[in-house]
Scaffold this motif. Structure first.
Motif, PDB file in Angstrom:
ATOM      1  N   GLN A 120     -26.047  -4.592  14.391  1.00 38.62           N
ATOM      2  CA  GLN A 120     -25.225  -5.271  15.394  1.00 38.62           C
ATOM      3  C   GLN A 120     -25.383  -6.787  15.321  1.00 38.62           C
ATOM      4  O   GLN A 120     -24.425  -7.529  15.527  1.00 38.62           O
ATOM      5  CB  GLN A 120     -25.590  -4.758  16.786  1.00 38.62           C
ATOM      6  N   ASN A 121     -26.590  -7.255  15.006  1.00 38.37           N
ATOM      7  CA  ASN A 121     -26.793  -8.688  14.812  1.00 38.37           C
ATOM      8  C   ASN A 121     -26.003  -9.192  13.612  1.00 38.37           C
ATOM      9  O   ASN A 121     -25.429 -10.286  13.645  1.00 38.37           O
ATOM     10  CB  ASN A 121     -28.283  -9.003  14.644  1.00 38.37           C
ATOM     11  N   VAL A 122     -25.981  -8.393  12.551  1.00 42.74           N
ATOM     12  CA  VAL A 122     -25.263  -8.787  11.333  1.00 42.74           C
ATOM     13  C   VAL A 122     -23.765  -8.888  11.593  1.00 42.74           C
ATOM     14  O   VAL A 122     -23.094  -9.810  11.109  1.00 42.74           O
ATOM     15  CB  VAL A 122     -25.556  -7.785  10.193  1.00 42.74           C
ATOM     16  N   THR A 123     -23.226  -7.957  12.363  1.00 43.60           N
ATOM     17  CA  THR A 123     -21.775  -7.950  12.603  1.00 43.60           C
ATOM     18  C   THR A 123     -21.344  -8.868  13.740  1.00 43.60           C
ATOM     19  O   THR A 123     -20.146  -9.044  13.968  1.00 43.60           O
ATOM     20  CB  THR A 123     -21.285  -6.523  12.921  1.00 43.60           C
ATOM     21  N   LEU A 124     -22.293  -9.499  14.428  1.00 46.98           N
ATOM     22  CA  LEU A 124     -21.957 -10.343  15.573  1.00 46.98           C
ATOM     23  C   LEU A 124     -20.943 -11.442  15.242  1.00 46.98           C
ATOM     24  O   LEU A 124     -19.989 -11.656  16.003  1.00 46.98           O
ATOM     25  CB  LEU A 124     -23.233 -10.930  16.178  1.00 46.98           C
ATOM     26  N   PRO A 125     -21.096 -12.177  14.121  1.00 52.95           N
ATOM     27  CA  PRO A 125     -20.100 -13.221  13.821  1.00 52.95           C
ATOM     28  C   PRO A 125     -18.688 -12.656  13.672  1.00 52.95           C
ATOM     29  O   PRO A 125     -17.719 -13.311  14.067  1.00 52.95           O
ATOM     30  CB  PRO A 125     -20.599 -13.810  12.494  1.00 52.95           C
ATOM     31  N   ILE A 168     -30.137 -13.606   7.109  1.00 48.41           N
ATOM     32  CA  ILE A 168     -29.443 -13.865   5.844  1.00 48.41           C
ATOM     33  C   ILE A 168     -28.252 -12.922   5.694  1.00 48.41           C
ATOM     34  O   ILE A 168     -27.161 -13.336   5.281  1.00 48.41           O
ATOM     35  CB  ILE A 168     -30.418 -13.736   4.659  1.00 48.41           C
ATOM     36  N   ALA A 169     -28.454 -11.650   6.049  1.00 45.35           N
ATOM     37  CA  ALA A 169     -27.341 -10.691   5.993  1.00 45.35           C
ATOM     38  C   ALA A 169     -26.217 -11.120   6.927  1.00 45.35           C
ATOM     39  O   ALA A 169     -25.032 -11.035   6.583  1.00 45.35           O
ATOM     40  CB  ALA A 169     -27.842  -9.290   6.360  1.00 45.35           C
ATOM     41  N   ARG A 170     -26.576 -11.587   8.120  1.00 44.10           N
ATOM     42  CA  ARG A 170     -25.574 -12.078   9.075  1.00 44.10           C
ATOM     43  C   ARG A 170     -24.794 -13.255   8.487  1.00 44.10           C
ATOM     44  O   ARG A 170     -23.579 -13.392   8.693  1.00 44.10           O
ATOM     45  CB  ARG A 170     -26.267 -12.489  10.377  1.00 44.10           C
ATOM     46  N   ALA A 171     -25.493 -14.118   7.744  1.00 45.14           N
ATOM     47  CA  ALA A 171     -24.836 -15.271   7.135  1.00 45.14           C
ATOM     48  C   ALA A 171     -23.902 -14.858   6.000  1.00 45.14           C
ATOM     49  O   ALA A 171     -22.921 -15.542   5.720  1.00 45.14           O
ATOM     50  CB  ALA A 171     -25.888 -16.249   6.618  1.00 45.14           C
ATOM     51  N   LEU A 172     -24.203 -13.738   5.339  1.00 45.05           N
ATOM     52  CA  LEU A 172     -23.419 -13.301   4.187  1.00 45.05           C
ATOM     53  C   LEU A 172     -22.239 -12.406   4.552  1.00 45.05           C
ATOM     54  O   LEU A 172     -21.324 -12.237   3.752  1.00 45.05           O
ATOM     55  CB  LEU A 172     -24.317 -12.542   3.202  1.00 45.05           C
ATOM     56  N   VAL A 173     -22.249 -11.833   5.760  1.00 40.78           N
ATOM     57  CA  VAL A 173     -21.290 -10.780   6.078  1.00 40.78           C
ATOM     58  C   VAL A 173     -19.846 -11.281   6.110  1.00 40.78           C
ATOM     59  O   VAL A 173     -18.902 -10.506   5.887  1.00 40.78           O
ATOM     60  CB  VAL A 173     -21.663 -10.094   7.417  1.00 40.78           C
ATOM     61  N   THR A 174     -19.641 -12.576   6.345  1.00 39.26           N
ATOM     62  CA  THR A 174     -18.286 -13.123   6.358  1.00 39.26           C
ATOM     63  C   THR A 174     -17.817 -13.549   4.970  1.00 39.26           C
ATOM     64  O   THR A 174     -16.744 -14.137   4.835  1.00 39.26           O
ATOM     65  CB  THR A 174     -18.190 -14.334   7.307  1.00 39.26           C
ATOM     66  N   ARG A 175     -18.630 -13.263   3.951  1.00 42.63           N
ATOM     67  CA  ARG A 175     -18.339 -13.674   2.569  1.00 42.63           C
ATOM     68  C   ARG A 175     -18.097 -15.183   2.497  1.00 42.63           C
ATOM     69  O   ARG A 175     -17.040 -15.662   2.054  1.00 42.63           O
ATOM     70  CB  ARG A 175     -17.120 -12.929   2.024  1.00 42.63           C
TER      71      ARG A 175
END
Length: 256
Positions: A120-125, A168-175
């Protein structure tokens, strides 16, 4: 150990060919006698798919450089291009949209929401931007950072290193076009910090992302392809394929 060599500071390439390009960027805080010149005519280009470290003495302009390059702050003068877009001229709405979709951020503080799981933290953005998360892509990103089996864990159930991996995963999820990291290992012990640095290296080498990292640590900088040295708001030197020893020696001479 990789060999190192000094390099001429390169002028910006065509804006469309660089992941980031700064042209004559200045940043002044205050006015008159109280004015502080944080950046003084910075020109540089960072190629896509590279890992760049930014170093310099305290007050050299490192954080201001990151904030201007990432669109967190507007320069007083000059142009900042992100994947060919002049971000200095964007409206606040467009700039916010760009930061959400094309720029990733990793900070010393993990900035995770304690009540949310890692996933859920990763998908927050994405959810903040009103975008439905692609579950397959989210699982892939969690797998890339080694957290496929920790997706349902909350931050309190994770180690410091694992929490930074979530960030880091959160930063990468938006490509994103570029991932900016500000002292990403500052809150970690040496062993965990090196694991995170290895992951950032892998993000570049295996997945082709562009990483720009501000650090004060020569060992951290040695994971980069190139180190940019700032002093008094100016870009004064670069080091290609750096070793920790070469970076430390350069810093000693700058501070001496």
């Amino acid at each position: 150990m990789r060999k190192h060599a000094t390099a001429v500071i390169d002028a910006p390439a065509g804006a469309g060919t660089a992941a980031i390009a700064l042209r004559g960027v200045t940043k002044v805080y205050g006015r008159g006698d109280e004015a502080v010149h944080a950046l003084r005519g910075v020109d540089l280009a960072i190629r896509p798919g590279s890992f760049t470290a930014v170093m310099g003495p305290s007050g050299s302009g490192k954080s201001t450089f990151l904030h201007c390059a990432a669109g967190l702050d507007r320069p007083t003068g000059g142009q900042v291009f992100l994947a060919g877009t002049d971000i200095a001229g964007l409206s606040e709405t467009k700039l916010t949209e760009l930061r959400r979709t094309r720029v990733g951020f990793v900070f010393q503080a993990f900035n995770l929401v304690g009540s949310l799981t890692a996933e859920q933290n990763v998908t927050l953005p994405l959810r903040l931007a009103g975008t439905r998360p692609d579950k397959k892509w989210v699982r892939e990103v969690l797998g890339r950072v080694g957290l496929a089996q920790r997706a349902g864990h909350r931050p309190a159930q994770l180690s410091g290193g694992q929490q930074q991996r979530v960030a880091i995963a959160r930063a990468l999820v938006t490509r994103p076009d570029v991932l900016f990291a500000d002292e990403p290992t500052g809150a970690l012990d040496t062993k965990t910090g090196r694991e995170v640095l290895g992951l950032l290296r892998e993000v570049v080498d295996t997945f082709g992302h562009t990483v720009v990292m501000v650090t004060h640590d020569p060992v951290a900088a040695s994971y980069a392809d190139r180190v940019l040295f700032l002093a008094d708001g100016r870009l004064v030197d670069t080091l290609e394929n750096p070793s920790a020893e070469a970076v430390a020696d350069r810093m000693i001479h700058m501070e001496g």
